[in-house]
Design a protein around this motif. Sequence first.
Motif, mmCIF file in Angstrom:
data_model
loop_
_atom_site.group_PDB
_atom_site.id
_atom_site.type_symbol
_atom_site.label_atom_id
_atom_site.label_comp_id
_atom_site.label_asym_id
_atom_site.label_seq_id
_atom_site.Cartn_x
_atom_site.Cartn_y
_atom_site.Cartn_z
ATOM 1 N N ASN A 62 45.763 55.582 34.106
ATOM 2 C CA ASN A 62 45.289 55.722 32.729
ATOM 3 C C ASN A 62 44.349 56.921 32.653
ATOM 4 O OD1 ASN A 62 44.432 55.488 30.123
ATOM 5 N ND2 ASN A 62 43.388 53.522 30.383
ATOM 6 N N LYS A 98 31.140 46.570 32.411
ATOM 7 C CA LYS A 98 32.345 46.032 33.033
ATOM 8 C C LYS A 98 32.034 44.591 33.458
ATOM 9 C CE LYS A 98 31.890 47.130 37.959
ATOM 10 N NZ LYS A 98 32.136 45.749 38.420
ATOM 11 N N GLU A 99 33.033 43.906 33.993
ATOM 12 C CA GLU A 99 32.808 42.552 34.489
ATOM 13 C C GLU A 99 31.873 42.594 35.698
ATOM 14 O OE1 GLU A 99 33.870 39.689 33.236
ATOM 15 O OE2 GLU A 99 34.818 40.756 31.558
ATOM 16 N N SER A 129 38.224 53.317 37.321
ATOM 17 C CA SER A 129 38.990 52.187 37.831
ATOM 18 C C SER A 129 38.084 51.351 38.715
ATOM 19 C CB SER A 129 40.211 52.665 38.625
ATOM 20 O OG SER A 129 41.149 53.305 37.792
ATOM 21 N N SER A 130 38.446 50.093 38.856
ATOM 22 C CA SER A 130 37.689 49.193 39.731
ATOM 23 C C SER A 130 38.670 48.418 40.599
ATOM 24 C CB SER A 130 36.835 48.233 38.907
ATOM 25 O OG SER A 130 37.667 47.366 38.144
ATOM 26 N N ASP A 147 43.130 50.993 37.513
ATOM 27 C CA ASP A 147 43.932 51.605 36.444
ATOM 28 C C ASP A 147 43.965 53.128 36.584
ATOM 29 O OD1 ASP A 147 45.502 51.582 34.214
ATOM 30 O OD2 ASP A 147 43.855 51.369 32.795
ATOM 31 N N ALA A 179 39.125 45.294 40.643
ATOM 32 C CA ALA A 179 39.803 44.288 39.825
ATOM 33 C C ALA A 179 40.791 44.914 38.854
ATOM 34 C CB ALA A 179 38.769 43.468 39.048
ATOM 35 N N LYS A 180 40.505 46.135 38.412
ATOM 36 C CA LYS A 180 41.375 46.839 37.459
ATOM 37 C C LYS A 180 41.614 48.266 37.960
ATOM 38 C CE LYS A 180 39.831 44.175 33.416
ATOM 39 N NZ LYS A 180 39.214 44.254 32.073
#
Length: 956
Positions: free
Chosen positions: A573, A589-590, A564-565, A570, A567-568
């Motif tokens: 999941n 990743k971005e 997870s980051s 998650d 920005a995301k």
Amino acid sequence: MSWFFLSLAFLVLNTTNADNPLWIEEIEELPEFSAQSVSRSADKVYRLPENVVPLEYDIFIDLYFAERIDRPFSFDGREFIVIQATEENVTNIVLHSNVDSINSITLLSDNGETVNLNLIEPYTLEPQYHFLRINLQQAMDLGRNYTLYIDYSNSMNDGPMKRGIWKGWYTDDEGVERIYAATHFQPYNARQAFPCWDEPLFKAVFKLHLSKPSSYIGTYSNTGIENTDTLENNRTRDNFLESPKMSSYLVTFLVSESFKVIASNTSFTPAIRIVGRSNTAGLGDHALDLTVKMTEYFDDYFKIPYSSLHPNLLNDHISSPDWASAGTENWGMVSYRELYLIIDPRETIMSVEHYATTLVSHELAHKWFGNLITCFWWSNTWINEGFASYFGYIAAHQMFPQYDLHEHFNSRYLQTSLNFDSGVTTVPLNHDVNSPAQVTGHFGTISYSKGAAFLRMLGDMITPGTFQKACQYFLLNNPYEATDQYDLYDAFAKAIDEDRTLNEYSNFNFTDFYRIWVNEAGYPLLTVEVNYITGEMALTQERFFLSASAGTTDQIYPIPITYSSKAKPDFTNLTASYMLTSKQAIIQKEAADEWVIFNNQQHGHYRVNYDVKTWNLISEALLNDPESIHYLNRAQIVNDVFALMRANKLTYRFGFHIIKFLRNEINYHVWNPAISGYTWLRNRLRHLPESQATFDSYLLSYMDYVINTLGYEPASNESVTITLTRQEVLHFACTLGHEICIQNSRDKFISMRDQGAWVDPRIRRHVYIAGVRQGGQQDFEFLLNRYRNSNFANDQLEILRALGATRDPQLLTRYLEFTLDKAVRSHDKATSFNYALLGNPENAHTVLQFVKNNINAIRVAYVEEAPPNPVHTALSNLAAYLDEAGLVEYQEWLRSTQTNTAQFNSAISAISSARNNMAWGTANVDMILNAARDGATNVMMSTLLISIMAVIAVFL
């Protein structure tokens, strides 16, 4: 089974199974993953030949108690075993026997004719291997049924620690002491009750006939009673219905005068019953609720209802005052230590209630995983125990969501496994064992914790639905049979292939994944380096060793990658986004200056390290926006950071910088590994009391917020996890010397002592301990008297923990002498000894004098020969708490008086380890204190400022 079942979330001192094997063997290399590459019939000196197999046992056991003057507490046995030869030219029948005497042996063919035994040596005994070798004059016919008759005699063991058939005691409603007989055969102790093929491979049908005095009406076994015979001399014989085909270690019975059904649900077939001593009537409802709901769950999950397993099986759950482990999964009649089955909300501390839920689920899961199918040999113990441990938490959560068991899995199993599996001598899940000591050792952290963690990781990968299907295939394809890792692989490979749940991962081979994780030791450290300009994340793996001097290996583990980051985020999941099957890889990743955290909710069996910038971004988020990171990942970071510091992968200064967010943390899952990590460091400063006191002051400053937030009084509607947090945090705070915690606890204790005030069990542990530690003889006597009059094993154990905390050497000696008394049950004796060491730093010298003056009595009372080696444990643990002067005295005593004893080498080794720990502490104390001080500075200033403001407010 929970040997330990054990045990496995508690510290070593509190476990009930052998979590620390003292043996090392070479790891078997499997160049190809196939059943043919490893022989099932390898030559092992403790293993039985497979050229003769049992089909049916008809066992008559005559139990005698005190009424037998010449041989009190003994039994005579006669058994008829239907056997077959599976090879030509078999002239020796080899089975296990560990009884006092073999009185006669006869072998009959299926037409009733006697088969002649060797005239010179009809049978031989090999005590080292517990072999009974029956020598024939002529070979057995292949595939023909024979009946082997053996007449034998043996004595009951005194208490449960040596297993076999043993006698325990309880006090009935009238205060009269009663003796009962019970059995505990797992893993190799059925041979103490009747000669047999005592390996899990040899499954057969068993039919029991138990005779005993007519007053012993509380009689239970795997199956129901078919009929009862009246015998001479005021005796009766209960004849039980035949069992399903099963391994010998699953046979069981209990014979008592007043045990009875204390709770039942008759809407099931068979009825679900809780059985206990008569004066626990009305206290089995909680256990009944657990067993009913978990039976419902497994009936539905496996699609093989319990009622369909065998028409004669019972579904009884026995609450035994004496029991060597937490629970044992005998088919039809599970036995538990009373501590975990008699649950009263006014008497039971939450950690015991919490664990009891998983224990009942664990033992019921064994009805399918362990009993319906069974590991081929104890090298595959993890097939039995790993599945039962997995379902103990994951399945129980479905029926009892109030306990948050799916989240406690991490501290109970995942982190326990990571901590243990990082040594250079750790073994794989599938590990060859041979001798009884090796078998006992494999009932430990690897089989239970790593087995469960591996299965959860696998379930996340292939989806819960495919995991369920694989379990069903495994059971349906192998009912009433012994199985191994290949049978399990076949079931999972079939389900995965049908559901195509791994197809999205290119260049991934499930066969390699399974082979490596099952047959190779250890686990990986994943190192992540983020390029913040391109967004590329470079992943590198290596086998993780806790010892910085351990070197490295070429082992590559298939790792399911989740992350997870900022920005995301998650974190929910749990499906792998990438499968790392090489030493290095790059994923994208971005590009952004943001934190990234790998291993969502710490479901993967690996640790993670990051580059410095990423760690700093994580640290900043933990401190300023902690809720942006899932609490299980905050817990993962704490657990990983302590391990990385010990392995010299992170400096202590940087590590304490990362975890300084703890000063604002209140979550149980985060504080649990923090307290474990801090305790490890405290123990290495024990010989430096001033430095340890300084370190403790820093730790207490970290804990101000969590203590003040939780408070000292439980709320009526608070969650189970909040209760567990308070119990653990306040117990640790009082140990560190938190003045308010100590005073609050002491006040509650005095109110209980003088006014009969009730102390909520949710805070009872630290109240009891502080009451005795800060008190004197009056407090000690009060609690000791409470112990003698208590009807609750849970409260008695907490009292023992508290009594061991007395600071008075004379009272401590009395306490230690009390552990030799019958009033402290044999399964609690070694634990009680350890409580004396944990109680106060200065207690170790008094404990040493007690050991020197009472070593022979300790060996008898603690049951030196018991498989868990309680005397070894006690003498080894003592070394860890002594200062250098104490170690010198201890070593001199050992060398002058104990050189020929079983514990000498392990105690000497423990002394060496203790000195190494002190040397490490001495060498690193300044570094540790500087690192801890950096994390504590701000909060200490804040605490001081609050105090100043409070004083100012008084004068305004």
